[in-house]
Design a protein around this motif. Structure first.
Motif, PDB file in Angstrom:
ATOM      1  N   THR A   7     -19.981  -4.338  -8.149  1.00  0.00           N
ATOM      2  CA  THR A   7     -18.790  -4.974  -7.638  1.00  0.00           C
ATOM      3  C   THR A   7     -17.618  -4.578  -7.909  1.00  0.00           C
ATOM      4  N   PHE A   8     -16.758  -4.004  -6.852  1.00  0.00           N
ATOM      5  CA  PHE A   8     -15.393  -3.449  -7.343  1.00  0.00           C
ATOM      6  C   PHE A   8     -14.498  -4.464  -6.469  1.00  0.00           C
ATOM      7  N   VAL A   9     -13.461  -4.918  -7.302  1.00  0.00           N
ATOM      8  CA  VAL A   9     -12.376  -6.043  -6.971  1.00  0.00           C
ATOM      9  C   VAL A   9     -10.993  -5.146  -6.737  1.00  0.00           C
ATOM     10  N   ILE A  10     -10.360  -5.489  -5.666  1.00  0.00           N
ATOM     11  CA  ILE A  10      -9.020  -5.228  -5.789  1.00  0.00           C
ATOM     12  C   ILE A  10      -8.208  -6.206  -5.197  1.00  0.00           C
ATOM     13  N   VAL A  11      -7.284  -6.466  -6.231  1.00  0.00           N
ATOM     14  CA  VAL A  11      -6.177  -7.551  -6.345  1.00  0.00           C
ATOM     15  C   VAL A  11      -4.919  -7.121  -5.711  1.00  0.00           C
ATOM     16  N   GLY A  12      -4.625  -7.475  -4.307  1.00  0.00           N
ATOM     17  CA  GLY A  12      -3.503  -7.095  -3.666  1.00  0.00           C
ATOM     18  C   GLY A  12      -3.811  -6.281  -2.243  1.00  0.00           C
ATOM     19  N   GLY A  13      -3.045  -7.186  -1.336  1.00  0.00           N
ATOM     20  CA  GLY A  13      -3.682  -6.645  -0.065  1.00  0.00           C
ATOM     21  C   GLY A  13      -2.350  -6.007   0.693  1.00  0.00           C
ATOM     22  N   GLY A  14      -1.765  -4.982  -0.234  1.00  0.00           N
ATOM     23  CA  GLY A  14      -1.122  -4.123   0.638  1.00  0.00           C
ATOM     24  C   GLY A  14      -1.673  -2.536   0.865  1.00  0.00           C
ATOM     25  N   LEU A  15      -0.603  -1.677   1.034  1.00  0.00           N
ATOM     26  CA  LEU A  15      -0.973  -0.550   1.374  1.00  0.00           C
ATOM     27  C   LEU A  15      -2.067   0.237   0.384  1.00  0.00           C
ATOM     28  N   ALA A  16      -1.528   0.138  -1.043  1.00  0.00           N
ATOM     29  CA  ALA A  16      -2.458   0.561  -2.160  1.00  0.00           C
ATOM     30  C   ALA A  16      -3.790   0.170  -2.196  1.00  0.00           C
ATOM     31  N   GLY A  17      -3.877  -1.213  -2.006  1.00  0.00           N
ATOM     32  CA  GLY A  17      -5.388  -1.950  -2.094  1.00  0.00           C
ATOM     33  C   GLY A  17      -6.127  -1.513  -0.631  1.00  0.00           C
ATOM     34  N   ALA A  18      -5.486  -1.466   0.307  1.00  0.00           N
ATOM     35  CA  ALA A  18      -6.121  -0.889   1.283  1.00  0.00           C
ATOM     36  C   ALA A  18      -6.755   0.346   1.416  1.00  0.00           C
TER      37      ALA A  18
END
Length: 425
Positions: A7-18
């Motif tokens: 499981t890879f988790v990304i915290v942050g819903g901006g351009l970098a995260g997307a």
């Protein structure tokens, strides 16, 4: 193939995260990808918020990185409107505001930045604004249109990129605009005083009023509404709305609480990462506005060895780089900082890193009076940064000169008749 149970988790819903989520799938990652964002809108790009969308030239849907259905097709799990309250490195999980926890094998912090706040009386009034999120732009777009219809006044605190772009958008709607700036010229901390006057003249030609060497000390209101803005000189400027555009600070509270290494705040702050965007914890990465990455392969004349960049290109390129590093690929993130701006009929691109004090000379190639030129910031005749104004298709050449670290012939650098691609590297 990657272990399907990872499981890879990304915290942050901006351009970098997307873009990180997109890259994980494009590179063949078959485990869970969970993207957590504290806004209810799915990931979007920020430049239109102060440019095309704010000015009424672009539709709202144009700002999103992907259409919402893409996340379901790519099997990226979106947790929107959720705040991550802590990172537990021992348990390898993030805890959310609703009390739930999400386990991770690899974690990407793409938490971005937040606008700095005015610490003066009156900031609780209804007409005081910031511009960082899509919801801010939605509101401000309506405000500017109303000010234009009613001959209303907007006071902007700060003459940085956001302040100037909003000023241009506001004048496009017909609003009256006053900009209060503590420095002697606009954009002082980015391009220095040598070229700041150009932007003063540009905006004054379009009816913007400037007050330099001044700070807001109070926003005056009545019945919850803004009436005026007062500066430290005692002057009062009529205002129906006020925009605080005094910069942004990296969102590092999660990283700090988790014990990750942080950069010196005096140098811009941010989460310290290596050339692979890995933090002091080998299973946690950082990208975008919040990451302070090492200068590598460019900036031979710079005194600093680490930078933090708050621009679109850093998120666009940093997210994918972090994703590849999370997958165990050999990654060296050495992008030269790049951004662009549009104000009235002036368009520009800037590459490099040359804050005041880092350079000893500015060379202009072309006609600054006609606003068609390229400016170079140099240290010991080495190019640290370049800005092309209403001159196009030169970014690659400018970045080549920066990366080379070679001492330049200043006469040739200033001569438009000498092709940029012929200059020494």
């Amino acid at each position: 193939m990657v272990d399907a149970h990872q499981t890879f988790v990304i915290v942050g819903g901006g351009l970098a995260g997307a873009k990180a989520a997109e890259t994980l799938r494009a590179e063949g990652f078959t485990g869970r990808v969970i993207l957590i964002g504290d806004e209810r809108d799915h990931p979007y790009e920020r430049p239109p918020l102060s440019k095309g969308y704010l000015a009424g030239k672009e539709e709202r849907d144009s700002v999103f990185v992907h259409e919402r259905a893409w996340y379901a097709r790519a099997q990226v799990e979106l947790h929107l409107g959720q705040t991550v309250t802590s990172v537990d490195r021992d348990a390898r999980c993030v805890r959310l505001g609703d009390g739930t926890s999400v386990r991770y094998d690899k974690l990407l912090l793409a938490t971005g930045a937040e606008p700095r706040r005015l610490d003066i009386p009156g900031t609780d009034l209804a007409g005081v604004h910031h511009l960082r999120r899509l919801a801010h732009a939605d509101r401000l777009r309506q405000v500017l249109a109303a000010l234009g219809r009613d001959n209303g006044h907007l006071v902007i605190a700060g003459a940085g990129w956001i302040g100037l772009e909003v000023a241009a958008a506001a004048r496009g709607y017909g609003a009256e605009v006053t900009v209060i700036e503590s420095e002697a010229t606009p954009l002082h901390h980015v391009i220095g005083p040598e070229l700041g006057q150009l932007f003063t003249e540009l905006h004054r030609e379009h009816g913007v009023r400037f007050h330099f060497g001044a700070r807001l000390t109070e926003i005056i209101g009545q019945d919850g509404m803004v009436l005026a803005a007062r500066t430290d000189s005692g002057e009062e400027h009529p205002a129906h709305d006020v925009l605080a555009a005094i910069g942004a600070a990296p969102r590092t509270s999660l990283a700090e609480a988790a014990g990750l290494a942080l950069a010196d705040r005096a140098q811009g702050g941010g989460v310290v990462v290596d050339s692979g965007l890995r933090t002091s914890d080998p299973d946690i990465f950082a990208a975008g506005d919040a990451a302070a990455f090492p200068v590598s392969g460019w900036g031979a004349g710079l005194a600093t060895t680490r930078v933090r960049v708050e621009h679109w290109a850093n998120a666009l390129n940093g997210g994918p780089a972090a994703a590849r590093a999370m997958l165990g690929q050999d990654v060296t993130y050495d992008r030269i900082p790049y951004f662009f701006s549009d104000q009235y009929d002036l368009g520009l691109e800037y590459s490099g890193w040359a804050p005041p004090g880092s350079y000893d000379q500015v060379v202009v190639r072309g006609d600054a009076g006609k606003r068609e030129f390229v400016a170079f910031w140099l240290k010991d005749r080495r190019v640290l940064a370049g800005m092309n104004v209403n001159v196009w298709d030169v970014t690659e050449d400018i970045q080549r000169l920066i990366r080379s670290g070679a001492r330049q012939d200043l006469e040739a650098l200033a001569d438009p008749g000498v092709p940029l691609d012929s200059l020494g590297t």
